[in-house]
Design an enzyme around this catalytic site. Structure first.
Site, PDB file in Angstrom:
ATOM      1  N   ASP A 211       0.837  -1.200   0.000  1.00 41.42           N
ATOM      2  CA  ASP A 211       0.000   0.000   0.000  1.00 41.42           C
ATOM      3  C   ASP A 211       0.874   1.253   0.000  1.00 41.42           C
ATOM      4  OD1 ASP A 211      -2.730   1.196   0.383  1.00 41.42           O
ATOM      5  OD2 ASP A 211      -1.823   1.923   2.238  1.00 41.42           O
ATOM      6  N   GLU A 283       1.593  -0.648  -5.038  1.00 47.05           N
ATOM      7  CA  GLU A 283       0.613   0.389  -5.355  1.00 47.05           C
ATOM      8  C   GLU A 283       1.392   1.698  -5.363  1.00 47.05           C
ATOM      9  OE1 GLU A 283      -3.360   2.662  -3.649  1.00 47.05           O
ATOM     10  OE2 GLU A 283      -1.630   2.189  -2.395  1.00 47.05           O
TER      11      GLU A 283
END
Length: 535
Positions: A211, A283
């Site tokens: 993330d 990401e």
């Protein structure tokens, strides 16, 4: 180059051409009737994913968390929140997935913790100048009395990126105020996350989705962001309705700093020490394909999400540019590209493409074109059912951005998916109550049960498309030998496979060839908003 004739699950580098299905844990399947998805619920539905034809599942955070950002505020990285089950349930899920030849990717959140993490609570108690505070981005304020934030940075979720504590210092949170950013220049932080990686690798997970991979390090001076006229100080990650991504800001001292790549070199060594069949995908919202490719150099992460495909407007030329630019960017570093159309942070692509019949036709066509491309495709739960963005009533909204800004957030793509039955909760879980975000009545005709075995349904289209990918796209090789546009039609060649995507408003003659897959019925013409594979 990878040998695309190999079985997808055989040996190392399985991810290079995998189809990965994103499971948003709260909204996939509920085992205990509390209206919130959980790990046993996922385990019970794993045969569905195998039969759909995917190769792996990526599960959003299920760690101990106060759930202010639905798990992306982690209080303990090595335990399961009771809302979702136990560590034993995680073990059972991983074991069952492997029995079904499914790989398991778990979400890792290294940019920030929850404010309830033991480290942050210790930092608050220890006070300014302490080793405990040095794990986070605590700073003195600006202005004569320190009553102003240290700089002009804005939060992704709206408002300032700084919150003041009782002793007068401020801490940085590029997301919600309950998600304090870690200071990755402190070696304790890197050591802790290496331990977290090894913990889950020992549990048998096959990979990690990282993330905010472009975050972690901030420009050391923490200078003000230079904002052009018409912009607001911001991270530049989402637009005003928090549904789509904006990369318009030119100056981003809080993102994509060079030091972040040292983190992933260390992680790569950890993954390699376990075996060459473990992976990590970033990401990373970066400004260019080249900066995206920097995350997937041979000694760093294995893949990075290619959001350019998701952001492309509906036009043959836009899609062509994404294909050409992406392949050109990853080729020098030997990485495999990724392709994605939806996830838990953006408006579902049926809705983005106009909604209704046209939106669904375009969504299916774009998906089929994507599945023909070399590299990995990432699917988001419910897209195989043709789900659209749900207009969630204000009183039912849960996204922290809604509470910080009063603007519509991301709840509309996170509504629990429908499995069967005629009314909510559509077999999402036992009982008759609505789940944590209410499901609309329109889900009745879109359930897995309603679409299974129905010719022309979106679910059966996905099953056929994934089977066609294995049969025709993967053996075709890992290079796109032609990417051209004729009028409103994109034409791609991958070995002997020809892919035609009509982004125009009129039908065009269909060239000679055997139809191997199509997004809807075709005869001697290619209708608008349709994709076909020819052999």
């Amino acid at each position: 180059m990878a040998d695309f004739n190999d079985p997808i699950q055989a040996g190392p580098s399985w991810w290079r051409n995998a189809v990965v299905y994103q499971v948003y844990v709260r909204s996939f399947a509920d085992s205990d009737g509390d209206g919130i998805g959980d790990l046993p619920g996922i385990t019970s539905r794993l045969p569905y994913l195998r039969d759909l034809g995917v190769d792996a599942l990526w599960i959003t955070p299920f760690y101990t968390s106060p759930q202010h950002d639905h798990g992306y505020d982690v209080a303990d990285y090595t335990d399961v929140d009771p809302l979702f089950g136990t560590l034993g349930d995680a073990d059972a899920l991983i074991a069952r997935a492997h029995e079904l030849d499914l790989r398991v990717i778990v979400d890792l959140v290294p940019n920030h913790t929850s404010d309830e993490h033991v480290w942050f609570q210790a930092a608050l108690a220890a006070g300014p100048g302490s080793p405990e505070r040095a794990r986070y981005m605590f700073r003195e304020g600006s202005g004569p009395d320190g009553s102003l934030p240290p700089n002009n940075w804005g939060s992704v979720f709206g408002g300032p990126a700084w919150t003041r504590v009782e002793d007068g210092q401020w801490y940085l949170h590029l997301f919600d105020s309950t998600q304090p950013d870690l200071d990755w220049r402190n070696p304790e932080v890197g050591d802790m996350f290496e331990d977290v990686l090894r913990f889950w690798l020992d549990k048998g997970v096959d990979g990690f989705r990282v993330d905010v991979a472009h975050g972690l390090y901030k420009e050391e001076s923490l200078r003000d962001q230079v904002v052009e006229e018409g912009e607001r100080p911001s991270s530049g990650q989402v637009n005003s309705d928090h549904s789509m991504v904006s990369l318009e800001l030119k100056d981003e001292p809080m993102w994509d700093q060079p030091e972040v790549h040292d983190v992933y070199r260390r992680w790569s060594a950890v993954l390699d020490s376990v075996g060459d069949d473990r992976m990590a995908v970033a990401e990373a919202w970066t400004q260019t394909p080249e900066s995206m490719a920097a995350f997937v150099r041979p000694d760093e992460l294995d893949q990075a999400f290619n959001f350019a495909w998701l952001l492309a407007e509906w036009s043959a030329e836009s899609f062509r540019e994404v294909v050409v630019d992406t392949l050109a960017a990853v080729a020098p570093v030997g990485a495999s590209p990724t392709w994605v159309l939806s996830n838990h942070d953006v408006v579902r692509h049926v809705t983005r493409y106009g909604g209704g019949e046209q939106g669904l036709a375009r969504a299916r066509a774009a998906t089929l074109a994507m599945l023909a491309l070399p590299g990995s495709s990432y699917l988001y739960q419910g897209e195989e059912l043709g789900l659209e963005q749900v207009d969630v009533a204000p009183e039912d909204r849960q996204d922290p951005s809604w509470f910080r800004t009063g603007e519509v957030g991301r709840d509309g793509c996170r509504v629990p998916i429908p499995w069967g039955g005629d009314s909510a909760p559509f077999d999402f879980g036992p009982g008759e109550a609505q789940p944590w975000i209410p499901q609309p009545d329109e889900f009745k005709g879109l359930t897995v049960e309603a679409q299974t075995g129905v010719a022309g349904s979106t679910l059966e289209f996905y099953r056929a498309a994934l089977a066609a990918r294995r049969a025709h796209a993967l053996p075709a090789g890992d290079e796109v030998t032609h990417a051209g546009v004729d009028g409103d039609v994109l034409e791609l060649h991958r070995g002997d496979l020809r892919v035609l995507l009509n982004c125009g408003t009129t039908a065009v003659p269909l060239p000679q060839g055997t139809v191997l897959a199509s997004s809807r019925s075709v005869t001697d013409v290619l209708p608008p908003d349709t994709c076909v594979w020819l052999g």
